[in-house]
Scaffold this active site. Sequence first.
Site, PDB file in Angstrom:
ATOM      1  N   LYS A   1      44.048  44.715  36.516  1.00 35.02           N
ATOM      2  CA  LYS A   1      43.657  43.991  37.725  1.00 35.02           C
ATOM      3  C   LYS A   1      43.645  44.988  38.882  1.00 35.02           C
ATOM      4  O   LYS A   1      44.692  45.513  39.274  1.00 35.02           O
ATOM      5  CB  LYS A   1      44.643  42.855  38.005  1.00 35.02           C
TER       6      LYS A   1
ATOM      7  N   GLY B   1      37.704  38.155  41.230  1.00 36.21           N
ATOM      8  CA  GLY B   1      38.183  37.123  42.133  1.00 36.21           C
ATOM      9  C   GLY B   1      37.928  37.527  43.571  1.00 36.21           C
ATOM     10  O   GLY B   1      37.179  38.464  43.851  1.00 36.21           O
ATOM     11  N   SER B   2      38.550  36.824  44.500  1.00 40.15           N
ATOM     12  CA  SER B   2      38.335  37.105  45.919  1.00 40.15           C
ATOM     13  C   SER B   2      39.044  38.368  46.375  1.00 40.15           C
ATOM     14  O   SER B   2      38.658  38.979  47.376  1.00 40.15           O
ATOM     15  CB  SER B   2      38.813  35.914  46.761  1.00 40.15           C
TER      16      SER B   2
ATOM     17  N   ILE C   1      35.532  42.362  33.182  1.00 39.11           N
ATOM     18  CA  ILE C   1      35.575  41.047  32.543  1.00 39.11           C
ATOM     19  C   ILE C   1      35.809  39.906  33.523  1.00 39.11           C
ATOM     20  O   ILE C   1      35.777  38.734  33.136  1.00 39.11           O
ATOM     21  CB  ILE C   1      36.660  41.001  31.444  1.00 39.11           C
TER      22      ILE C   1
ATOM     23  N   ASP D   1      50.584  27.775  41.751  1.00 39.52           N
ATOM     24  CA  ASP D   1      49.138  27.749  41.487  1.00 39.52           C
ATOM     25  C   ASP D   1      48.894  27.547  39.996  1.00 39.52           C
ATOM     26  O   ASP D   1      48.059  28.222  39.395  1.00 39.52           O
ATOM     27  CB  ASP D   1      48.476  29.038  41.973  1.00 39.52           C
TER      28      ASP D   1
END
Length: 453
Positions: A196, A178-179, A175, A303
Amino acid sequence: MNVAGNNQPKKSNLFSPRQSPVANSPQKQGKATARRGFCQGLKDCMSMGPAISTSQNQSHSTSKLERQVADLEREVLKQRELRIMYRKRMERTHDYLKYCLQVAQDNGFLNLIIKNKDDNDRQDCSFPSTMDNTNTSPQLSSSLQQHYDLAALICQAKMNGWYIDHREIELQEKIGQGSTAEIYKTVWRGLDVAVKCIFPNFFETNESGESFFAQELDTLSRQRHRFVLQLMGACLDPPDHAWVVTEFLDMTLKEWLHGPGNSRLKERLVPLPPFEERIAKALEIAQAMQYLHEQKPKLIHRDLKPSNIFLDDANHVRVADFGHARFLSDEEMALTGETGTFVYMAPEVIRCEPYNEKCDVYSFGIILNEIMTGNHPYIETDFGPSKIAMEVAEGHLRPTLPEDNGQLGEIINLICLSWDQDASVRPSFATITSTLKKIHRRIIESNEIDYCI
């Protein structure tokens, strides 16, 4: 024989070509002229064709060259902006280092640092030394010294029941990516969860990869708040099975506010949510951040942005992504360089200056304005990220505020205080929460009165 009065001889028609009366008729002359005109026009067209084609090719080449020149000019401008920004950043870093050396000298331990360095240099030499190397340099703060031990975290996870064997999880639908990681939706023990998965090469290319991974998990495992993302467990076997398992949430605040997709568009893709709902979201974010900041030691997110804030099935907020988060004691200031996203980053962080939890308040101010206006920050400008960062750092740029319709004055004031250039002016999240609660209560009471009427 000459005719009287006419001195010119009469020409003989003996050798003159005979012309037909038809050939001399006006109709025939017209047709001939038309034929000659048609042929001449055809020849002209044939001769003009290559000229027109050449002109079009030249025009096309010219426009292509103009576009290339425009692209190069934009790239040159971008590089010039970056060069200016980095030069200013280096100047500020240089000034701060000078300040640190001056503080060290004023407090009498600069000589100790130099002496300790000289002692270490002597030890590195091949000559024997009788000097006893005693570490007399000042100790680093606990937050800078702290190293997250993965083995200790595994023991903690097993003891507290959130250690997960990777064989329990079968990755299903991807889904997001990212980096440093991919995110999958899957089922674990009958529950929909998000997994993750940190890329294996993250640990291969980063000496402190395991420490960063352990730090994020340790931070997330301590959180117990309704509006903070809930950790379900983790697979703690890097590099191949460094997996963080959390509750599954399929919508971010960014998507709720702007619609699906990652493009920054001026036109809205979805209707702007009702004012009461937007205030409710802002209040829940503020409550989550108040909880993080009031921990001992306080936790700064660093962040905070709409794509890191999720919504559950009941549209309640979950603050997520603690990859950049750090614990900070009341006496400490963080100095770790720029961390976060330029659009939401506080000026002092961009300038690589010491900062504290008020950098999160600045980010919240940008988010609150985005919630109120429904517009992406700085969408009204053509600036790139580096130009935005440079202007924000200098205090010359902020997003466009919402128009005050007579009801937004208190919110606009809160936004302006939250993103003030001076971090000490920015309110705490306790103050922000209190203010938003009053505003939300007034809206509810107003709606109840309108409903009764």
